[in-house]
Design a protein around this motif. Structure first.
Motif, PDB file in Angstrom:
ATOM      1  N   SER A 125       5.181  10.534  -4.962  1.00 14.53           N
ATOM      2  CA  SER A 125       4.006   9.945  -5.610  1.00 14.53           C
ATOM      3  C   SER A 125       4.354   9.408  -7.001  1.00 14.53           C
ATOM      4  CB  SER A 125       2.903  10.992  -5.700  1.00 14.53           C
ATOM      5  OG  SER A 125       1.784  10.472  -6.354  1.00 14.53           O
ATOM      6  N   VAL A 126       5.093  10.182  -7.783  1.00 13.80           N
ATOM      7  CA  VAL A 126       5.496   9.751  -9.129  1.00 13.80           C
ATOM      8  C   VAL A 126       6.377   8.504  -9.047  1.00 13.80           C
ATOM      9  CG1 VAL A 126       6.896  10.403 -11.142  1.00 13.80           C
ATOM     10  CG2 VAL A 126       5.255  12.023 -10.172  1.00 13.80           C
ATOM     11  N   LEU A 127       7.345   8.518  -8.148  1.00 10.14           N
ATOM     12  CA  LEU A 127       8.248   7.360  -8.011  1.00 10.14           C
ATOM     13  C   LEU A 127       7.491   6.121  -7.538  1.00 10.14           C
ATOM     14  CD1 LEU A 127      11.407   9.100  -6.502  1.00 10.14           C
ATOM     15  CD2 LEU A 127      11.127   8.203  -8.830  1.00 10.14           C
ATOM     16  N   LYS A 128       6.543   6.313  -6.655  1.00 11.03           N
ATOM     17  CA  LYS A 128       5.757   5.188  -6.158  1.00 11.03           C
ATOM     18  C   LYS A 128       4.938   4.576  -7.303  1.00 11.03           C
ATOM     19  CE  LYS A 128       3.770   5.774  -2.124  1.00 11.03           C
ATOM     20  NZ  LYS A 128       2.783   6.172  -1.094  1.00 11.03           N
ATOM     21  N   ASP A 129       4.324   5.457  -8.112  1.00 16.09           N
ATOM     22  CA  ASP A 129       3.549   4.970  -9.261  1.00 16.09           C
ATOM     23  C   ASP A 129       4.442   4.207 -10.246  1.00 16.09           C
ATOM     24  OD1 ASP A 129       1.264   6.068  -8.211  1.00 16.09           O
ATOM     25  OD2 ASP A 129       1.309   7.871  -9.475  1.00 16.09           O
ATOM     26  N   LEU A 130       5.638   4.730 -10.523  1.00 15.90           N
ATOM     27  CA  LEU A 130       6.572   4.047 -11.417  1.00 15.90           C
ATOM     28  C   LEU A 130       6.964   2.676 -10.867  1.00 15.90           C
ATOM     29  CD1 LEU A 130       9.007   6.897 -12.555  1.00 15.90           C
ATOM     30  CD2 LEU A 130       7.431   5.612 -13.991  1.00 15.90           C
ATOM     31  N   PHE A 131       7.223   2.626  -9.593  1.00 16.07           N
ATOM     32  CA  PHE A 131       7.616   1.364  -8.959  1.00 16.07           C
ATOM     33  C   PHE A 131       6.491   0.345  -9.049  1.00 16.07           C
ATOM     34  CE2 PHE A 131       7.670  -1.365  -5.196  1.00 16.07           C
ATOM     35  CZ  PHE A 131       8.876  -2.007  -5.383  1.00 16.07           C
ATOM     36  N   LEU A 132       5.265   0.773  -8.735  1.00 16.76           N
ATOM     37  CA  LEU A 132       4.142  -0.160  -8.788  1.00 16.76           C
ATOM     38  C   LEU A 132       3.888  -0.651 -10.222  1.00 16.76           C
ATOM     39  CD1 LEU A 132       1.677   1.537  -6.278  1.00 16.76           C
ATOM     40  CD2 LEU A 132       3.021  -0.534  -5.923  1.00 16.76           C
ATOM     41  N   GLU A 133       4.003   0.263 -11.202  1.00 20.91           N
ATOM     42  CA  GLU A 133       3.840  -0.117 -12.609  1.00 20.91           C
ATOM     43  C   GLU A 133       4.893  -1.134 -13.022  1.00 20.91           C
ATOM     44  OE1 GLU A 133       4.184   1.992 -16.962  1.00 20.91           O
ATOM     45  OE2 GLU A 133       3.420   3.186 -15.298  1.00 20.91           O
ATOM     46  N   HIS A 134       6.111  -0.903 -12.621  1.00 21.26           N
ATOM     47  CA  HIS A 134       7.205  -1.824 -12.937  1.00 21.26           C
ATOM     48  C   HIS A 134       6.976  -3.173 -12.264  1.00 21.26           C
ATOM     49  CE1 HIS A 134      11.192  -3.065 -14.133  1.00 21.26           C
ATOM     50  NE2 HIS A 134      11.494  -3.364 -12.869  1.00 21.26           N
ATOM     51  N   ALA A 135       6.520  -3.168 -11.035  1.00 21.21           N
ATOM     52  CA  ALA A 135       6.268  -4.415 -10.306  1.00 21.21           C
ATOM     53  C   ALA A 135       5.159  -5.211 -10.989  1.00 21.21           C
ATOM     54  CB  ALA A 135       5.910  -4.117  -8.865  1.00 21.21           C
ATOM     55  N   HIS A 136       4.103  -4.559 -11.465  1.00 23.24           N
ATOM     56  CA  HIS A 136       3.016  -5.259 -12.156  1.00 23.24           C
ATOM     57  C   HIS A 136       3.507  -5.845 -13.484  1.00 23.24           C
ATOM     58  CE1 HIS A 136      -0.266  -4.330  -9.467  1.00 23.24           C
ATOM     59  NE2 HIS A 136       0.102  -3.047  -9.418  1.00 23.24           N
ATOM     60  N   ASN A 137       4.336  -5.089 -14.196  1.00 21.91           N
ATOM     61  CA  ASN A 137       4.871  -5.594 -15.468  1.00 21.91           C
ATOM     62  C   ASN A 137       5.726  -6.834 -15.251  1.00 21.91           C
ATOM     63  OD1 ASN A 137       3.621  -3.643 -16.983  1.00 21.91           O
ATOM     64  ND2 ASN A 137       5.420  -2.308 -17.079  1.00 21.91           N
ATOM     65  N   LEU A 138       6.522  -6.824 -14.183  1.00 21.48           N
ATOM     66  CA  LEU A 138       7.354  -7.988 -13.887  1.00 21.48           C
ATOM     67  C   LEU A 138       6.474  -9.183 -13.549  1.00 21.48           C
ATOM     68  CD1 LEU A 138      10.366  -6.620 -11.783  1.00 21.48           C
ATOM     69  CD2 LEU A 138      10.399  -7.517 -14.091  1.00 21.48           C
ATOM     70  N   ALA A 139       5.434  -8.946 -12.801  1.00 21.19           N
ATOM     71  CA  ALA A 139       4.551 -10.047 -12.403  1.00 21.19           C
ATOM     72  C   ALA A 139       3.826 -10.624 -13.614  1.00 21.19           C
ATOM     73  CB  ALA A 139       3.540  -9.564 -11.382  1.00 21.19           C
ATOM     74  N   ASP A 140       3.464  -9.780 -14.568  1.00 21.20           N
ATOM     75  CA  ASP A 140       2.777 -10.259 -15.765  1.00 21.20           C
ATOM     76  C   ASP A 140       3.726 -11.034 -16.686  1.00 21.20           C
ATOM     77  OD1 ASP A 140       0.470  -9.079 -14.905  1.00 21.20           O
ATOM     78  OD2 ASP A 140       0.666  -7.290 -16.173  1.00 21.20           O
ATOM     79  N   ASN A 141       4.985 -10.665 -16.722  1.00 20.36           N
ATOM     80  CA  ASN A 141       5.962 -11.306 -17.613  1.00 20.36           C
ATOM     81  C   ASN A 141       6.546 -12.580 -17.040  1.00 20.36           C
ATOM     82  OD1 ASN A 141       5.638  -9.320 -19.536  1.00 20.36           O
ATOM     83  ND2 ASN A 141       7.344  -8.093 -18.754  1.00 20.36           N
ATOM     84  N   VAL A 142       6.383 -12.808 -15.797  1.00 22.25           N
ATOM     85  CA  VAL A 142       6.959 -14.000 -15.192  1.00 22.25           C
ATOM     86  C   VAL A 142       6.014 -15.171 -15.453  1.00 22.25           C
ATOM     87  CG1 VAL A 142       7.622 -15.088 -13.020  1.00 22.25           C
ATOM     88  CG2 VAL A 142       8.137 -12.691 -13.414  1.00 22.25           C
ATOM     89  N   GLN A 143       6.553 -16.239 -16.007  1.00 19.17           N
ATOM     90  CA  GLN A 143       5.747 -17.416 -16.277  1.00 19.17           C
ATOM     91  C   GLN A 143       6.070 -18.452 -15.247  1.00 19.17           C
ATOM     92  OE1 GLN A 143       4.959 -18.457 -20.063  1.00 19.17           O
ATOM     93  NE2 GLN A 143       4.733 -16.351 -20.701  1.00 19.17           N
ATOM     94  N   PRO A 144       5.057 -19.159 -14.808  1.00 18.13           N
ATOM     95  CA  PRO A 144       5.359 -20.220 -13.840  1.00 18.13           C
ATOM     96  C   PRO A 144       6.253 -21.295 -14.473  1.00 18.13           C
ATOM     97  CG  PRO A 144       3.023 -20.220 -14.444  1.00 18.13           C
ATOM     98  CD  PRO A 144       3.670 -19.093 -15.156  1.00 18.13           C
ATOM     99  N   SER A 145       7.222 -21.704 -13.761  1.00 17.85           N
ATOM    100  CA  SER A 145       8.148 -22.707 -14.287  1.00 17.85           C
ATOM    101  C   SER A 145       7.530 -24.108 -14.111  1.00 17.85           C
ATOM    102  CB  SER A 145       9.492 -22.618 -13.570  1.00 17.85           C
ATOM    103  OG  SER A 145       9.298 -22.783 -12.209  1.00 17.85           O
ATOM    104  N   GLU A 146       7.776 -24.930 -15.089  1.00 21.77           N
ATOM    105  CA  GLU A 146       7.244 -26.299 -15.047  1.00 21.77           C
ATOM    106  C   GLU A 146       8.376 -27.258 -14.764  1.00 21.77           C
ATOM    107  OE1 GLU A 146       4.906 -27.247 -18.420  1.00 21.77           O
ATOM    108  OE2 GLU A 146       4.203 -25.211 -18.584  1.00 21.77           O
ATOM    109  N   PHE A 147       8.090 -28.195 -13.862  1.00 19.00           N
ATOM    110  CA  PHE A 147       9.107 -29.186 -13.539  1.00 19.00           C
ATOM    111  C   PHE A 147       8.723 -30.493 -14.097  1.00 19.00           C
ATOM    112  CE2 PHE A 147      10.118 -26.084 -10.257  1.00 19.00           C
ATOM    113  CZ  PHE A 147      11.464 -26.021 -10.395  1.00 19.00           C
TER     114      PHE A 147
END
Length: 147
Positions: A125-147
């Motif tokens: 449960s702890v590892l799953k929560d850490l993984f999901l938190e990390h995945a959300h942080n990555l998604a928030d930090n990723v900016q759409p690339s402009e071409f």
């Protein structure tokens, strides 16, 4: 290729055993008719049903004449029997004790395994929560690339 059937006669010998005799076989033999071509076949039910009720007892099951309770043979048999009974009861008690010990060991092992399951479930449960938190942080930090 079937064998021609021969008429058969059934007779009973002096031991109460039914005997099957082929007529053709008996007629061709030089032995007396009562003996010629006889094949003894033991029957489950004696020829005379009033003797024994249809049961044949093994020699070990036949009733023995009562032994004299004062005889040496009787005393020795009783002593051997008493020892055998004592030994049998000891084996039975030992087997019950061994079984109970095994039950206790299995209960302890089961408790240990259940505790391990709880611990591993919490860790998952702890590892799953850490993984999901990390995945959300990555998604928030990723900016759409402009071409």
């Amino acid at each position: 290729m079937s064998r021609p059937s021969q008429p058969k006669l059934t007779a009973t010998d002096h031991n109460g055993v039914s005997v099957i005799q082929s007529q053709a076989h008996a007629a061709s033999s030089s032995l007396p008719a009562a003996v010629a071509g006889l094949q003894q076949v033991p029957q489950l039910v004696p020829a005379n049903p009033s003797t024994g009720g249809g049961k044949v007892l093994a020699p070990s099951k036949m009733k023995k004449p009562p032994a004299d309770k004062e005889s040496e043979e009787y005393r020795q048999r009783r002593e051997r029997n008493n020892l055998a009974v004592k030994k049998s009861r000891m084996r039975s008690k030992q087997k019950a004790m061994d079984t109970q010990q095994r039950v206790n060991e299995l209960k302890e092992e089961n408790e240990r395994l259940e505790a391990k399951i709880k611990l591993l479930s919490k860790e998952l449960s702890v590892l799953k929560d850490l993984f999901l938190e990390h995945a959300h942080n990555l998604a928030d930090n990723v900016q759409p690339s402009e071409f």
